[in-house]
Design an enzyme around this catalytic site. Sequence first.
Site, PDB file in Angstrom:
ATOM      1  N   GLY A  49      51.022  41.718  20.800  1.00 45.60           N
ATOM      2  CA  GLY A  49      50.026  42.671  20.308  1.00 45.60           C
ATOM      3  C   GLY A  49      48.991  43.044  21.351  1.00 45.60           C
ATOM      4  O   GLY A  49      47.990  43.692  21.044  1.00 45.60           O
ATOM      5  N   LYS A  92      36.407  52.800  32.248  1.00 43.01           N
ATOM      6  CA  LYS A  92      35.423  51.717  32.370  1.00 43.01           C
ATOM      7  C   LYS A  92      34.796  51.732  33.759  1.00 43.01           C
ATOM      8  O   LYS A  92      33.592  51.487  33.907  1.00 43.01           O
ATOM      9  CB  LYS A  92      36.093  50.382  32.070  1.00 43.01           C
ATOM     10  CG  LYS A  92      36.491  50.276  30.598  1.00 43.01           C
ATOM     11  CD  LYS A  92      37.461  49.143  30.364  1.00 43.01           C
ATOM     12  CE  LYS A  92      37.834  49.021  28.903  1.00 43.01           C
ATOM     13  NZ  LYS A  92      38.966  48.131  28.685  1.00 43.01           N
TER      14      LYS A  92
END
Length: 439
Positions: free
Chosen positions: A189, A207
């Site tokens: 995941g 970022k």
Amino acid sequence: MRENYRDLRIAILGGGTVGAQVAHRLLEAGDELGQRSGAGLELIGVAVRDLKAERSAPIPAALLTTDAQSLLVGADIVVELMGGIEPARSLILQALQSGADVITANKALLAEHGPELFAAAAKVGAQLYYEAAVAAAIPIIRPLRDSLAGDHVRKIMGIVNGTTNYILDEMDTKGLSFDQALKAASDLGYAEADPTADIEGYDAAQKACILSSLAFHTAVPLADVYREGITDISASQMDAAKRSGHVIKLLAICERLVDPITHQEGVSTRVHPTLIPRDHPLAAAHGANNAVYVEAEAAGPLMFYGAGAGGLQTASAVLGDIVSAARRHVVGGPGVGESTHAGLPSVPLAHVESRLQISVIVIDQPGVLAAIAGVFSEHDVSVETLHQSGAMGPAGSEQTATLVIQTHLASEARGQATIEALEKHPVVVSIAGVLRVEG
Ligand code: NAP
């Protein structure tokens, strides 16, 4: 808590992985957070798309709504955790225009529309908080904005994408191929169904854009951030890195430097796979963790490390912003705007000086080393080390070998010209890989 102070009304936009955790914690620990803030904190609602969807933490049905716009009316603090550009952008603008402080974890929105949002906040004296937008749980925004406000940040190197760090770490420690490591990341995941934003470096570039703007007091446009992903990293590059005492990390690099061509001070913001020595602090960031290494003039090197994703972990940073915003409401006065006074230009990548590690497959015959060294010296790129990393066996009728060449600092433009000349050289079979070296 201040006597007679009315509760601050908090609206959350988004009740997904992060939003549900923030809402749940506010309901569970609101009194304590209120004590820390000096004001009562009242959660007035959580906007979602589907009222019936399963939540990662329980939110009372009475607090859920699909009408995000109405929820904003009368809110003192708006927490945007929907993600994406629209309607998040419009809703944040609406909240700021009404004087609410806004908290967001939305790096994509900040990287693309940060200046517009900061201007809207400044216009009404509201404040935009975004600690969770970079490296989630790791405090890095507030240290750069406040703790280091009296210093001069020179360089930031960050592992700011957990998925790519997990993939590269699996390749390094378990010898997996890129595809095997990506599958392992998906199974756990860590990787999205469409992993492009992570593995091609788009998420890290957003970022980097946020960090560079903040650290260098300059609005750095996302378009000025150079970006390369990790999809071409091969097992043989991993082996070569190990042999030379390095590890490969996808780094977001934000640097304040003098442009060697224009002699003007500027900012370079870039994301690319990078070789760093195995004893560099960033090399210790394993698995899906994030780490940000900051070099400041007076403070020296600083290292921030921890969880770069996860609902609960990201909620920690968001809740910290809620407490900060609440404290500001209690004290009163306008919010602290973004500092962009330096207004530094972006330095094009071609001007930036890098050390390169180039792996070249050559025909194994006498005089090859001298021929290859000649290509480097013709382009004024000096070679630091050259290793022959074993014969590769026959390619057609000829025997080949791999040379791994590490250069001293040279401009990207000269490095690129050297690679192009190598590609055309008769003794070169192919370029097996090019990586930049830091640290
Ligand atoms: P998510 O699980 O996809 O949740 C998004 C939430 O927003 C859902 O509750 C969704 O409603 C709601 N939503 C989306 N569009 C909406 C609309 N038009 N109107 C009303 N509600 C809407 O996302 P997340 O992982 O929590 O991420 C939220 C933000 O945090 C993003 O900006 C992300 O980049 C950032 N972030 C996330 C992490 C992390 O580890 N997950 C880490 C750092 C930063 P439904 O539930 O009804 O679908």
